[in-house]
Design an enzyme around this catalytic site. Structure first.
Site, mmCIF file in Angstrom:
data_model
loop_
_atom_site.group_PDB
_atom_site.id
_atom_site.type_symbol
_atom_site.label_atom_id
_atom_site.label_comp_id
_atom_site.label_asym_id
_atom_site.label_seq_id
_atom_site.Cartn_x
_atom_site.Cartn_y
_atom_site.Cartn_z
ATOM 1 N N ARG A 82 -32.941 23.385 -1.608
ATOM 2 C CA ARG A 82 -32.626 24.405 -2.629
ATOM 3 C C ARG A 82 -33.410 24.140 -3.908
ATOM 4 O O ARG A 82 -33.853 25.074 -4.583
ATOM 5 C CB ARG A 82 -31.116 24.433 -2.890
ATOM 6 C CG ARG A 82 -30.697 25.592 -3.779
ATOM 7 C CD ARG A 82 -29.186 25.761 -3.841
ATOM 8 N NE ARG A 82 -28.540 24.581 -4.400
ATOM 9 C CZ ARG A 82 -27.225 24.389 -4.425
ATOM 10 N NH1 ARG A 82 -26.408 25.296 -3.904
ATOM 11 N NH2 ARG A 82 -26.701 23.301 -4.949
ATOM 12 N N LYS A 184 -30.820 27.560 -8.712
ATOM 13 C CA LYS A 184 -29.989 26.733 -9.599
ATOM 14 C C LYS A 184 -30.808 26.373 -10.840
ATOM 15 O O LYS A 184 -31.361 25.280 -10.946
ATOM 16 C CB LYS A 184 -29.494 25.491 -8.840
ATOM 17 C CG LYS A 184 -28.224 24.923 -9.425
ATOM 18 C CD LYS A 184 -27.490 24.091 -8.407
ATOM 19 C CE LYS A 184 -26.389 23.281 -9.049
ATOM 20 N NZ LYS A 184 -25.345 24.069 -9.686
ATOM 21 N N GLU A 220 -19.556 35.709 -7.832
ATOM 22 C CA GLU A 220 -19.095 34.311 -7.842
ATOM 23 C C GLU A 220 -18.591 33.973 -9.238
ATOM 24 O O GLU A 220 -18.508 34.855 -10.098
ATOM 25 C CB GLU A 220 -20.219 33.377 -7.406
ATOM 26 C CG GLU A 220 -21.461 33.419 -8.279
ATOM 27 C CD GLU A 220 -22.493 32.369 -7.855
ATOM 28 O OE1 GLU A 220 -22.114 31.227 -7.577
ATOM 29 O OE2 GLU A 220 -23.684 32.706 -7.833
HETATM 30 N N1 PLP Z 1 -22.359 28.754 -7.746
HETATM 31 C C1 PLP Z 1 -22.732 28.242 -8.910
HETATM 32 C C2 PLP Z 1 -23.087 29.171 -10.002
HETATM 33 C C3 PLP Z 1 -22.813 26.854 -9.072
HETATM 34 O O1 PLP Z 1 -23.168 26.319 -10.228
HETATM 35 C C4 PLP Z 1 -22.470 26.010 -7.996
HETATM 36 C C5 PLP Z 1 -22.589 24.577 -8.121
HETATM 37 O O2 PLP Z 1 -23.459 23.948 -7.630
HETATM 38 C C6 PLP Z 1 -22.070 26.599 -6.803
HETATM 39 C C7 PLP Z 1 -22.022 27.973 -6.711
HETATM 40 C C8 PLP Z 1 -21.707 25.762 -5.631
HETATM 41 O O3 PLP Z 1 -22.824 25.260 -4.983
HETATM 42 P P1 PLP Z 1 -22.765 23.908 -4.156
HETATM 43 O O4 PLP Z 1 -21.678 24.086 -3.169
HETATM 44 O O5 PLP Z 1 -24.092 23.812 -3.524
HETATM 45 O O6 PLP Z 1 -22.480 22.832 -5.127
HETATM 46 C C1 COI Z 2 -22.009 21.675 -9.076
HETATM 47 O O1 COI Z 2 -20.963 21.975 -8.494
HETATM 48 O O2 COI Z 2 -22.733 20.751 -8.693
HETATM 49 C C2 COI Z 2 -22.454 22.394 -10.253
HETATM 50 O O3 COI Z 2 -23.584 22.258 -10.619
HETATM 51 C C3 COI Z 2 -21.514 23.275 -10.946
HETATM 52 C C4 COI Z 2 -21.358 22.965 -12.381
HETATM 53 C C5 COI Z 2 -20.326 23.910 -12.889
HETATM 54 C C6 COI Z 2 -20.979 21.562 -12.688
#
Ligand code: PLP
Ligand code: COI
Length: 342
Positions: A82, A184, A220
């Site tokens: 990612r 991200k 989200e």
């Molecule tokens: N959506 C957003 C906006 C986020 O910041 C995060 C955090 O990483 C997620 C979703 C969840 O992603 P992941 O499960 O890869 O941590």
């Molecule tokens: C994560 O879950 O890793 C994120 O980057 C989300 C953030 C709100 C801390």
């Protein structure tokens, strides 16, 4: 060496610097060898690209101590991949995926005394970040970058741990259709800060963002994807037709757990705000959020209350939570390739 002396069960989601971080710099068209360092400071020129045109992306993953005392990470290959996609979208150089994985291993190994003990409720959050250090003044990509990974022990993202939270439908948008919502990048979070401060002032834990195009579909929250449970115990996962939702690694893992391990019916499809009242459970999922249950959504004064209530996780989300965290902490057998031992 012994574990650090921290009150592990009572730490929040805050930055506690650990001893070591990994740093590699990109210059003259290539990444240097990279190294583990104790220096947490970054020195930038006033004209660095990150300061002006927000050329920055990051990742988040965790290291866990398992029941039998191993230290593991969860699907770090998906973070590497990612970050590569985020960098490409922002015209940044890509940090090779195998080097990303090696750097995660090195930095976690160096900070192993900071990995919270099994059963404490805390984990070691790992934050890879890449940003433009090179000078720009016209709007263009910089030619120098830093890739860095630091770690910090963390507790639950939402106060109260696994207690259901109340969220609001935001008046602000998080991501434009076909914009940067699916990567991200720090810029997506900058624009959510006013919304989250306002939501907190109003007593809500998070914002639910709708699609910016029609303000009809659930996308989200500021820091997590969303899952719903239907009356007959199936899982519904909002999907964006404008590609504005971050492809959460936790959400993708939950879909596999639900379908292949728990045998639930899973639908990944656009979800209208107007149909949310038909669901019985809702959860926010992410590395930081894990799976945090939502008890109520406030839509401009109108409350949508889930049958699971405000006291505890609903039964389906609980099953997903127990299975997912069981896999992460070694008490449930993991699908092939999900767990990387350090
Ligand atoms: N959506 C957003 C906006 C986020 O910041 C995060 C955090 O990483 C997620 C979703 C969840 O992603 P992941 O499960 O890869 O941590
Ligand atoms: C994560 O879950 O890793 C994120 O980057 C989300 C953030 C709100 C801390």
């Amino acid at each position: 060496m012994a574990k650090k002396e921290l009150d592990w069960s009572n730490i929040g989601f805050t930055y506690i610097p650990t001893d070591y971080r990994y740093v590699s710099n990109f210059k003259d068209g290539k990444w240097d060898d990279g190294e583990i360092t104790t220096d947490s400071k970054v020195v930038l020129s006033e004209d660095s690209g990150v300061l002006h045109y927000a050329q920055e992306c990051f990742e988040g993953l965790k290291a866990y101590e398992t029941k039998d005392g191993k230290i593991v990470t969860f699907r770090p290959d998906l973070n590497a991949s990612r970050m590569k996609d985020s960098a490409a979208r922002l015209e940044m150089p890509q940090f090779p995926e195998e080097r990303f994985l090696k750097a995660v291993e090195e930095v976690v190994a160096a900070n192993k005394d900071w990995v919270p003990p099994y059963g404490s409720g805390a984990t070691l959050y790992i934050r890879p970040v890449m940003f433009a250090t090179g000078n720009v003044i016209g709007v263009k990509p910089a030619d120098e970058y830093q890739f860095r990974i630091f770690c910090t022990p963390v507790g639950p993202y939402f106060k109260g741990g696994a207690k259901p939270i109340v969220v609001k439908i935001s008046d602000f948008d998080r991501a434009a259709p076909h914009g940067t919502g699916n990567i991200k990048a720090g810029l997506n979070y900058a624009m959510s800060l006013h919304a989250i401060v306002t939501a907190h002032e109003e007593g809500f834990a998070e914002n639910v963002y709708l699609d910016a195009e029609s303000r009809t579909y659930i996308e989200e929250t500021g820091g997590a994807n969303i899952i719903f449970v239907t009356k007959d115990g199936g899982l519904v996962v909002p999907k964006s037709h404008t590609d504005s939702i971050l492809p959460s690694i936790t959400r993708r893992s939950i879909v596999t757990v639900a379908r292949d391990i728990l045998g639930l019916n899973v639908e990944e499809r656009p979800v209208k705000l107007s149909e949310v009242e038909n669901f019985t459970e809702m959860g926010l999922c992410g590395t930081a959020a894990v799976i945090s249950p939502v008890g109520k959504i406030n839509d401009h004064g109108k409350e949508i209350c889930f049958a699971s209530g405000m006291d505890e996780m609903g039964p389906v989300i609980k099953k997903l939570y127990d299975t997912l965290t069981g896999i992460q902490m070694g008490s449930v057998e993991a699908p092939e390739g999900w767990i990387h031992e350090i």
